[in-house]
Design a protein around this motif. Structure first.
Motif, PDB file in Angstrom:
ATOM      1  N   GLN A  73       4.422 -92.088 -94.223  1.00 30.74           N
ATOM      2  CA  GLN A  73       3.729 -93.363 -94.150  1.00 30.74           C
ATOM      3  C   GLN A  73       3.107 -93.689 -95.497  1.00 30.74           C
ATOM      4  O   GLN A  73       2.630 -92.812 -96.206  1.00 30.74           O
ATOM      5  N   SER A  74       3.086 -94.977 -95.781  1.00 29.10           N
ATOM      6  CA  SER A  74       2.415 -95.424 -96.996  1.00 29.10           C
ATOM      7  C   SER A  74       1.747 -96.764 -96.747  1.00 29.10           C
ATOM      8  O   SER A  74       2.262 -97.582 -95.970  1.00 29.10           O
ATOM      9  N   PRO A  75       0.609 -97.007 -97.360  1.00 29.87           N
ATOM     10  CA  PRO A  75      -0.138 -96.025 -98.141  1.00 29.87           C
ATOM     11  C   PRO A  75      -0.852 -95.028 -97.243  1.00 29.87           C
ATOM     12  O   PRO A  75      -0.924 -95.222 -96.032  1.00 29.87           O
ATOM     13  N   GLN A  76      -1.377 -93.967 -97.841  1.00 27.44           N
ATOM     14  CA  GLN A  76      -2.145 -92.994 -97.068  1.00 27.44           C
ATOM     15  C   GLN A  76      -3.510 -93.538 -96.721  1.00 27.44           C
ATOM     16  O   GLN A  76      -4.045 -93.271 -95.649  1.00 27.44           O
ATOM     17  N   PHE A  77      -4.100 -94.244 -97.686  1.00 33.16           N
ATOM     18  CA  PHE A  77      -5.435 -94.808 -97.500  1.00 33.16           C
ATOM     19  C   PHE A  77      -5.408 -96.267 -97.936  1.00 33.16           C
ATOM     20  O   PHE A  77      -4.716 -96.632 -98.888  1.00 33.16           O
ATOM     21  N   LEU A  78      -6.176 -97.076 -97.248  1.00 35.89           N
ATOM     22  CA  LEU A  78      -6.229 -98.492 -97.572  1.00 35.89           C
ATOM     23  C   LEU A  78      -7.630 -99.004 -97.270  1.00 35.89           C
ATOM     24  O   LEU A  78      -8.101 -98.895 -96.135  1.00 35.89           O
ATOM     25  N   SER A  79      -8.276 -99.534 -98.281  1.00 40.34           N
ATOM     26  CA  SER A  79      -9.602-100.140 -98.105  1.00 40.34           C
ATOM     27  C   SER A  79      -9.517-101.596 -98.491  1.00 40.34           C
ATOM     28  O   SER A  79      -9.149-101.909 -99.641  1.00 40.34           O
ATOM     29  N   VAL A  89       1.587-101.656 -93.519  1.00 39.53           N
ATOM     30  CA  VAL A  89       1.741-100.205 -93.539  1.00 39.53           C
ATOM     31  C   VAL A  89       3.210 -99.898 -93.268  1.00 39.53           C
ATOM     32  O   VAL A  89       3.835-100.510 -92.401  1.00 39.53           O
ATOM     33  N   TYR A  90       3.741 -98.949 -94.034  1.00 44.42           N
ATOM     34  CA  TYR A  90       5.155 -98.617 -93.922  1.00 44.42           C
ATOM     35  C   TYR A  90       5.349 -97.210 -93.371  1.00 44.42           C
ATOM     36  O   TYR A  90       4.553 -96.300 -93.626  1.00 44.42           O
ATOM     37  N   CYS A  91       6.438 -97.057 -92.636  1.00 43.29           N
ATOM     38  CA  CYS A  91       6.782 -95.780 -92.021  1.00 43.29           C
ATOM     39  C   CYS A  91       8.264 -95.560 -92.276  1.00 43.29           C
ATOM     40  O   CYS A  91       9.088 -96.363 -91.837  1.00 43.29           O
ATOM     41  N   ASN A  92       8.592 -94.517 -93.029  1.00 43.12           N
ATOM     42  CA  ASN A  92       9.976 -94.322 -93.458  1.00 43.12           C
ATOM     43  C   ASN A  92      10.486 -92.928 -93.145  1.00 43.12           C
ATOM     44  O   ASN A  92       9.741 -91.945 -93.220  1.00 43.12           O
ATOM     45  N   SER A  93      11.771 -92.874 -92.810  1.00 39.78           N
ATOM     46  CA  SER A  93      12.395 -91.592 -92.510  1.00 39.78           C
ATOM     47  C   SER A  93      13.848 -91.617 -92.939  1.00 39.78           C
ATOM     48  O   SER A  93      14.441 -92.690 -93.079  1.00 39.78           O
ATOM     49  N   SER A  94      14.422 -90.447 -93.120  1.00 37.44           N
ATOM     50  CA  SER A  94      15.860 -90.363 -93.378  1.00 37.44           C
ATOM     51  C   SER A  94      16.625 -90.189 -92.066  1.00 37.44           C
ATOM     52  O   SER A  94      17.859 -90.203 -92.052  1.00 37.44           O
ATOM     53  N   SER A  95      15.883 -90.053 -90.968  1.00 35.23           N
ATOM     54  CA  SER A  95      16.513 -89.828 -89.659  1.00 35.23           C
ATOM     55  C   SER A  95      16.501 -91.099 -88.828  1.00 35.23           C
ATOM     56  O   SER A  95      15.620 -91.947 -88.975  1.00 35.23           O
TER      57      SER A  95
END
Lengths: 111, 110
Positions: free
Chosen positions: B6-12, B21-27
């Motif tokens: 996931q990115s970013p890890q922190f967000l203020s 917010v992004y969630c990425n996988s190779s699967s």
């Protein structure tokens, strides 16, 4: 609204002691899970349970861990001889596939 | 090993701003779920997406599943302080376990 309930909410134990964490899943769900979350870290899969047997377990779920569904409602996680690194939040979840519903968690502190 | 980053890890951010917010996988996953977790509590399900390209809206939250079912995004419009929390994506394959992402901790300041 149906929910997953867990007891105890917090348990403090001495290293080497046995701990049993209890869960009452949502009544018509067939799949049950235990996850854990060490403070500040990601939620990690421990074990899944279906049809009264373990369907999958992670490498974390070693011989110190066991799960049981002793009656029609409770789902328990037993840690036989706790270690310091077992300190974590333990979450029970139940599923009607594909969605998992989590309990509030049991915080285990091993001293 | 399946990983969900996931990115970013922190967000203020300030109240009223938009964020993604992004969630990425190779699967490839058959379903992807987004959860929100408050401190000391269990993850609470926000949404499940199952079809590649699917978009779901939940008030000011918009969730999208990638066409290839390997990634997802969560967009929040006009963030509120009540949106503060840890956002987790989790991928599943039918009855298999859910694999959780690394989490995005969001802080919205009034």
């Amino acid at each position: 609204e149906p929910e997953v309930t867990q007891t105890p909410s917090h348990q403090v134990t001495q290293m080497g002691q046995e701990v049993i964490l209890r869960c009452v899943p949502i009544s018509n769900h067939l799949y049950f899970y235990w996850y854990r979350q060490i403070l500040g870290q990601k939620v990690e899969f421990l074990v899944s349970f279906y049809n009264n047997e373990i369907s999958e377990k992670s490498e974390i779920f070693d011989d110190q861990f066991s799960v049981e569904r002793p009656d029609g409602s409770n789902f328990t996680l037993k840690i036989r001889s706790t270690k310091l690194e077992d300190s974590a939040m333990y979450f029970c979840a139940s599923s009607a596939v594909p969605e998992l519903f989590f309990g509030e968690g049991s915080r285990l502190t091993v001293l | 090993t399946q990983l969900l980053e996931q990115s970013p890890q922190f967000l203020s951010i300030q109240e009223g701003e938009n964020l993604t917010v992004y969630c990425n996988s190779s699967s490839v996953f058959s379903s992807l779920q987004w959860y929100r977790q408050e401190p000391g509590e269990g993850p609470v399900l926000l949404v499940t997406v199952v079809t590649g390209g699917e978009v779901k809206k939940l008030k000011r939250l918009t969730f999208q599943f990638g066409d290839a079912r390997k990634d997802s995004s969560l967009h929040i419009t006009a963030a509120q302080p009540g949106d503060t929390g840890l956002y987790l994506c989790a991928g599943g394959r039918n009855t298999d376990k859910l694999i959780f992402g690394t989490g995005t901790r969001l802080q919205v300041f009034p």
